[in-house]
Design an enzyme around this catalytic site. Structure first.
Site, PDB file in Angstrom:
ATOM      1  N   CYS A  54       0.882  -1.095   0.033  1.00 55.63           N
ATOM      2  CA  CYS A  54      -0.098  -0.002  -0.027  1.00 55.63           C
ATOM      3  C   CYS A  54       0.855   1.380  -0.006  1.00 55.63           C
ATOM      4  O   CYS A  54       1.923   1.200   0.696  1.00 55.63           O
ATOM      5  CB  CYS A  54      -0.822   0.201   1.199  1.00 55.63           C
ATOM      6  SG  CYS A  54      -2.070   1.497   1.423  1.00 55.63           S
ATOM      7  N   CYS A  58       0.564   5.026   6.869  1.00 50.05           N
ATOM      8  CA  CYS A  58       0.217   4.731   8.256  1.00 50.05           C
ATOM      9  C   CYS A  58       0.966   3.887   9.249  1.00 50.05           C
ATOM     10  O   CYS A  58       1.358   2.985   8.968  1.00 50.05           O
ATOM     11  CB  CYS A  58      -0.983   4.038   8.003  1.00 50.05           C
ATOM     12  SG  CYS A  58      -2.315   4.453   6.740  1.00 50.05           S
ATOM     13  N   CYS A  61       0.758   0.224  10.251  1.00 45.26           N
ATOM     14  CA  CYS A  61       0.240  -0.968   9.336  1.00 45.26           C
ATOM     15  C   CYS A  61       1.253  -1.466   8.627  1.00 45.26           C
ATOM     16  O   CYS A  61       1.927  -1.111   7.824  1.00 45.26           O
ATOM     17  CB  CYS A  61      -0.604   0.000   8.141  1.00 45.26           C
ATOM     18  SG  CYS A  61      -1.576  -1.562   7.136  1.00 45.26           S
ATOM     19  N   CYS A  98     -16.404  -9.176   6.581  1.00 48.54           N
ATOM     20  CA  CYS A  98     -15.499  -7.800   5.898  1.00 48.54           C
ATOM     21  C   CYS A  98     -14.264  -7.995   5.307  1.00 48.54           C
ATOM     22  O   CYS A  98     -13.314  -8.994   5.496  1.00 48.54           O
ATOM     23  CB  CYS A  98     -15.097  -7.273   7.515  1.00 48.54           C
ATOM     24  SG  CYS A  98     -16.202  -7.061   8.646  1.00 48.54           S
ATOM     25  N   CYS A 130     -19.355  -6.200   4.369  1.00 50.38           N
ATOM     26  CA  CYS A 130     -18.594  -4.760   4.704  1.00 50.38           C
ATOM     27  C   CYS A 130     -17.141  -4.953   3.833  1.00 50.38           C
ATOM     28  O   CYS A 130     -16.720  -6.086   3.722  1.00 50.38           O
ATOM     29  CB  CYS A 130     -18.267  -4.786   6.172  1.00 50.38           C
ATOM     30  SG  CYS A 130     -17.482  -3.430   6.760  1.00 50.38           S
ATOM     31  N   CYS A 190     -19.089   2.327   8.818  1.00 51.63           N
ATOM     32  CA  CYS A 190     -18.273   1.537   9.823  1.00 51.63           C
ATOM     33  C   CYS A 190     -16.882   2.567  10.296  1.00 51.63           C
ATOM     34  O   CYS A 190     -16.200   2.568   9.209  1.00 51.63           O
ATOM     35  CB  CYS A 190     -17.920   0.334   9.693  1.00 51.63           C
ATOM     36  SG  CYS A 190     -16.931  -0.580  10.825  1.00 51.63           S
ATOM     37  N   ARG A 262     -17.619  -2.078  18.362  1.00 53.13           N
ATOM     38  CA  ARG A 262     -16.790  -3.569  17.826  1.00 53.13           C
ATOM     39  C   ARG A 262     -15.408  -3.605  18.832  1.00 53.13           C
ATOM     40  O   ARG A 262     -14.659  -2.740  18.400  1.00 53.13           O
ATOM     41  CB  ARG A 262     -16.754  -3.583  16.294  1.00 53.13           C
ATOM     42  CG  ARG A 262     -18.023  -3.521  15.760  1.00 53.13           C
ATOM     43  CD  ARG A 262     -18.058  -3.948  14.258  1.00 53.13           C
ATOM     44  NE  ARG A 262     -19.392  -3.621  13.619  1.00 53.13           N
ATOM     45  CZ  ARG A 262     -20.650  -4.438  13.688  1.00 53.13           C
ATOM     46  NH1 ARG A 262     -20.365  -5.643  14.521  1.00 53.13           N
ATOM     47  NH2 ARG A 262     -21.606  -4.276  13.060  1.00 53.13           N
TER      48      ARG A 262
HETATM   49  N1  SAM Z   1      -6.631   0.771   3.219  1.00 53.32           N
HETATM   50  C1  SAM Z   1      -7.870   0.671   3.935  1.00 53.32           C
HETATM   51  C2  SAM Z   1      -7.846   1.986   4.768  1.00 53.32           C
HETATM   52  O1  SAM Z   1      -6.798   2.137   5.341  1.00 53.32           O
HETATM   53  O2  SAM Z   1      -9.140   2.564   4.765  1.00 53.32           O
HETATM   54  C3  SAM Z   1      -8.455  -0.585   4.216  1.00 53.32           C
HETATM   55  C4  SAM Z   1      -7.510  -1.146   5.068  1.00 53.32           C
HETATM   56  S1  SAM Z   1      -6.918  -0.916   6.445  1.00 53.32           S
HETATM   57  C5  SAM Z   1      -5.765  -2.342   6.892  1.00 53.32           C
HETATM   58  C6  SAM Z   1      -8.156  -0.796   7.635  1.00 53.32           C
HETATM   59  C7  SAM Z   1      -7.910  -0.428   9.024  1.00 53.32           C
HETATM   60  O3  SAM Z   1      -7.173  -1.557   9.861  1.00 53.32           O
HETATM   61  C8  SAM Z   1      -7.277   0.919   9.366  1.00 53.32           C
HETATM   62  O4  SAM Z   1      -7.971   1.833   9.210  1.00 53.32           O
HETATM   63  C9  SAM Z   1      -6.851   0.474  10.843  1.00 53.32           C
HETATM   64  O5  SAM Z   1      -7.630   1.321  11.670  1.00 53.32           O
HETATM   65  C10 SAM Z   1      -6.831  -1.035  11.169  1.00 53.32           C
HETATM   66  N2  SAM Z   1      -5.541  -1.364  11.485  1.00 53.32           N
HETATM   67  C11 SAM Z   1      -4.496  -1.549  10.210  1.00 53.32           C
HETATM   68  N3  SAM Z   1      -3.240  -1.935  10.925  1.00 53.32           N
HETATM   69  C12 SAM Z   1      -3.522  -2.044  12.520  1.00 53.32           C
HETATM   70  C13 SAM Z   1      -2.741  -2.359  13.519  1.00 53.32           C
HETATM   71  N4  SAM Z   1      -1.549  -2.953  13.313  1.00 53.32           N
HETATM   72  N5  SAM Z   1      -3.500  -2.544  14.647  1.00 53.32           N
HETATM   73  C14 SAM Z   1      -4.771  -2.163  14.754  1.00 53.32           C
HETATM   74  N6  SAM Z   1      -5.373  -1.750  13.792  1.00 53.32           N
HETATM   75  C15 SAM Z   1      -5.109  -1.533  12.313  1.00 53.32           C
HETATM   76 FE1  SF4 Z   2      -2.836   1.428   3.412  1.00 58.41          FE
HETATM   77 FE2  SF4 Z   2      -2.570  -0.029   5.781  1.00 58.41          FE
HETATM   78 FE3  SF4 Z   2      -2.889   2.811   5.722  1.00 58.41          FE
HETATM   79 FE4  SF4 Z   2      -4.980   1.011   5.010  1.00 58.41          FE
HETATM   80  S1  SF4 Z   2      -4.149   1.463   6.960  1.00 58.41           S
HETATM   81  S2  SF4 Z   2      -4.094   2.825   3.831  1.00 58.41           S
HETATM   82  S3  SF4 Z   2      -3.773  -0.633   3.805  1.00 58.41           S
HETATM   83  S4  SF4 Z   2      -1.076   1.612   4.753  1.00 58.41           S
END
Ligand code: SAM
Ligand code: SF4
Ligand code: DTB
Length: 322
Positions: A54, A58, A61, A98, A130, A190, A262
């Site tokens: 990606c 973040c 992530c 989801c 979802c 959500c 949740r």
């Molecule tokens: N890329 C899209 C986005 O960011 O909206 C969808 C997938 S993203 C992985 C979905 C959510 O997973 C993120 O908004 C975050 O809140 C959660 N998430 C990702 N990594 C995480 C982590 N290490 N611990 C807790 N929540 C996490």
């Molecule tokens: Fe990409 Fe992860 Fe951020 Fe979603 S949370 S936008 S998958 S880097």
């Protein structure tokens, strides 16, 4: 029933948060009982339909291409594979499925068309659908709604102020704009966040105020405890005290009485007593299945035992629709 409010102040939220724990639990439980059936837990299953690579940064992530968290990436899964996983989830007791994609935003074309097909076919199994795909355009939300999508997950993650130190490749207002589009298309919202990323208690309250300011409130509010994945910058934050998650869930329940709160990521490291306190304080669901998107979740036999010991019932399929 408590009136639904959109004008909570930081001082009010903070005063509730700082109550003696049992006082906070009493209040949250009272609101929970007035708005939700007690003793029921919705089981939701997650599937990563497109993993890793990606472009967003973040800090939490493991799927961001900016960090090396050892995640094996994959292209978009075939529809059949996703439908098979959804059928298995349904047979195992899940009532919500989801699907997550590691995208900044979906590209128009075959990939997005395939996601629409996944939604149609999963929905046809009789399970709530979802998806979480990143930022959307008006046209994309319209097509998702037409495909029969029940809910779109798009988290604000933290307060507006703290956001900048967690993500630099997009802004808070981009997130809010997508949430507005989702709402306008008639898809349920959500939206939640993550705690344990070095934010202050006030940052947590501000996240909840932002969510509660949305009219109507999001139908679904995921509260994630950070999963500290080595290789991501957020792995350096100290572990969260489980009682902080309990307080956060209680506050989400108090500020958004009719939303489904949740208990989301982070249960693998959470003692079962703390998980039960979260469910007592107002959580309506858990993720069901031994995987979240890329990280582990407690296996169903362990979760099944937890529910059994506590005398909690999985939400029955017929009443799953929102
Ligand atoms: N890329 C899209 C986005 O960011 O909206 C969808 C997938 S993203 C992985 C979905 C959510 O997973 C993120 O908004 C975050 O809140 C959660 N998430 C990702 N990594 C995480 C982590 N290490 N611990 C807790 N929540 C996490
Ligand atoms: Fe990409 Fe992860 Fe951020 Fe979603 S949370 S936008 S998958 S880097
Ligand atoms: C949400 O709030 N939590 C889920 C879901 N929405 C998509 C994702 C949790 C991901 C945890 C880290 C991982 O497994 O990659």
């Amino acid at each position: 029933m408590s009136k639904l409010r959109h004008d909570w102040t930081l001082a009010e939220a903070r005063a509730l948060h700082d109550l003696p724990l049992f006082e906070l639990l009493d209040r949250a439980r009272e609101v929970h009982r007035a708005h939700h059936p007690t003793g029921e837990v919705q089981l939701c299953t997650l599937l990563s339909v497109k993993t890793g690579g990606c472009p967003e940064d973040c800090a939490y992530c493991p799927q961001s291409s900016h960090y090396d968290a050892g995640v094996e990436g994959s292209g978009l899964l075939p529809v059949e594979e996703v439908v098979l996983a959804a059928r298995r989830a349904k047979d195992g007791g899940a009532t919500r499925f989801c699907m997550g994609a590691a995208w900044r935003e979906p590209k128009e074309g075959p990939a997005f068309d395939r996601v629409l097909q996944m939604i149609r076919e999963v929905k046809a199994l009789g399970i709530e659908t979802c998806v979480t795909l990143g930022m959307l355009t008006d046209d994309q939300v319209r097509r998702l709604a037409e495909a029969g999508l029940d809910a779109y997950n798009h988290n604000l993650d933290t307060s507006r102020e703290h956001y900048r130190s967690i993500i630099t490749t997009r802004g808070y207002d981009d997130r809010l704009a997508t949430l507005r589009r989702v709402r306008a298309a008639g898809i349920t919202v959500c939206a939640g966040g993550i705690i344990g990323m070095g934010e202050s208690i006030d940052d947590r309250m501000k996240l909840l105020l932002e969510l509660a300011r949305l009219e109507p409130h999001p139908e679904s509010v995921p509260v994630n405890a950070l999963v500290r994945v080595p290789g991501t910058p957020a792995a350096e934050f100290p572990p969260l005290d489980p009682l902080e998650l309990v307080r956060m869930i209680a506050l989400a329940r108090l500020l958004m009485p009719s939303s489904k709160v949740r208990l989301s990521a982070g249960r693998s490291d959470l003692p079962r007593e703390a998980q039960l306190l979260c469910l007592y304080a107002g959580a309506n669901s858990i993720f069901w299945g031994d995987r979240l998107l890329t990280t582990p979740n407690p296996p169903p036999d362990v979760d099944g035992e937890l529910l059994r010991l506590a005398g909690l019932r999985p939400l029955a399929p017929a009443s799953a629709a929102e």
